[in-house]
Motif scaffolding. Sequence first.
Motif, short mmCIF file in Angstrom:
data_model
loop_
_atom_site.label_atom_id
_atom_site.label_comp_id
_atom_site.label_asym_id
_atom_site.label_seq_id
_atom_site.Cartn_x
_atom_site.Cartn_y
_atom_site.Cartn_z
N ASN A 82 -45.53 -37.18 -27.36
CA ASN A 82 -46.23 -36.20 -27.41
C ASN A 82 -45.68 -34.63 -27.11
N LYS A 83 -44.74 -34.88 -26.00
CA LYS A 83 -44.19 -33.76 -25.47
C LYS A 83 -42.74 -33.73 -25.80
N ILE A 84 -42.26 -32.48 -25.62
CA ILE A 84 -40.63 -32.25 -25.37
C ILE A 84 -40.27 -31.47 -24.35
N GLY A 85 -39.65 -32.09 -23.38
CA GLY A 85 -39.25 -31.11 -22.27
C GLY A 85 -37.72 -30.36 -22.63
N VAL A 86 -37.87 -29.09 -22.57
CA VAL A 86 -36.58 -28.34 -22.65
C VAL A 86 -36.08 -27.64 -21.53
N ILE A 87 -34.86 -27.98 -20.91
CA ILE A 87 -34.40 -27.24 -19.85
C ILE A 87 -33.91 -26.02 -20.19
#
Length: 189
Positions: A82-87
Amino acid sequence: NIAVALGDSSSVILNGKLQTIRKFKHKGKLEYCALSPDGKQYSTSSGTDSCTITYNLKTGKERYRVNHSDEVKNIQYSPSGNKIGVILSNTVQLIDSSNGNIIGELSHDERISSLQFCSDGSYIATSSHDNSIKIWDSITCQCVYVITHNQNDANYVLREYIVVNPIEQFMIATGKRQFKGYDDYDELL
């Protein structure tokens, strides 16, 4: 399926027999890609165009595009997808994977090297060149715990990578010449 960024502007999805099932192109040099845990979505990012694109894996059509204010350093889906983490340098943007909206930001004082979601997705761990690991509540985006290390110790720096064991709930952080384990980091909270 396996996602592979080819180092130019393309990536491929391979099946279990390592046969190409779909190819994707990105405007800039494609550096990072991730498959959603359910295998329905595929996201690509490029440091050069500061953009994350998410596709419907079955149709190959773009679902949405997120433009970022900084170069993308890595991307990762949460365990539920449900989430995408983008650095992005010293910030992680959390994206709602259903619509591409930015739903939160996590930050450090210096460049972020790694991010990991815990197995149920309730916490996120980030490591940074500021010699800290921060544990974040994934819903409120509030930092709930900070692990730091003596900056004068040349043998160990908490900044390279973190790995969270999905079953045992422990975390390993790697540094320049060694690694450190943290048993059951839920006890830290």
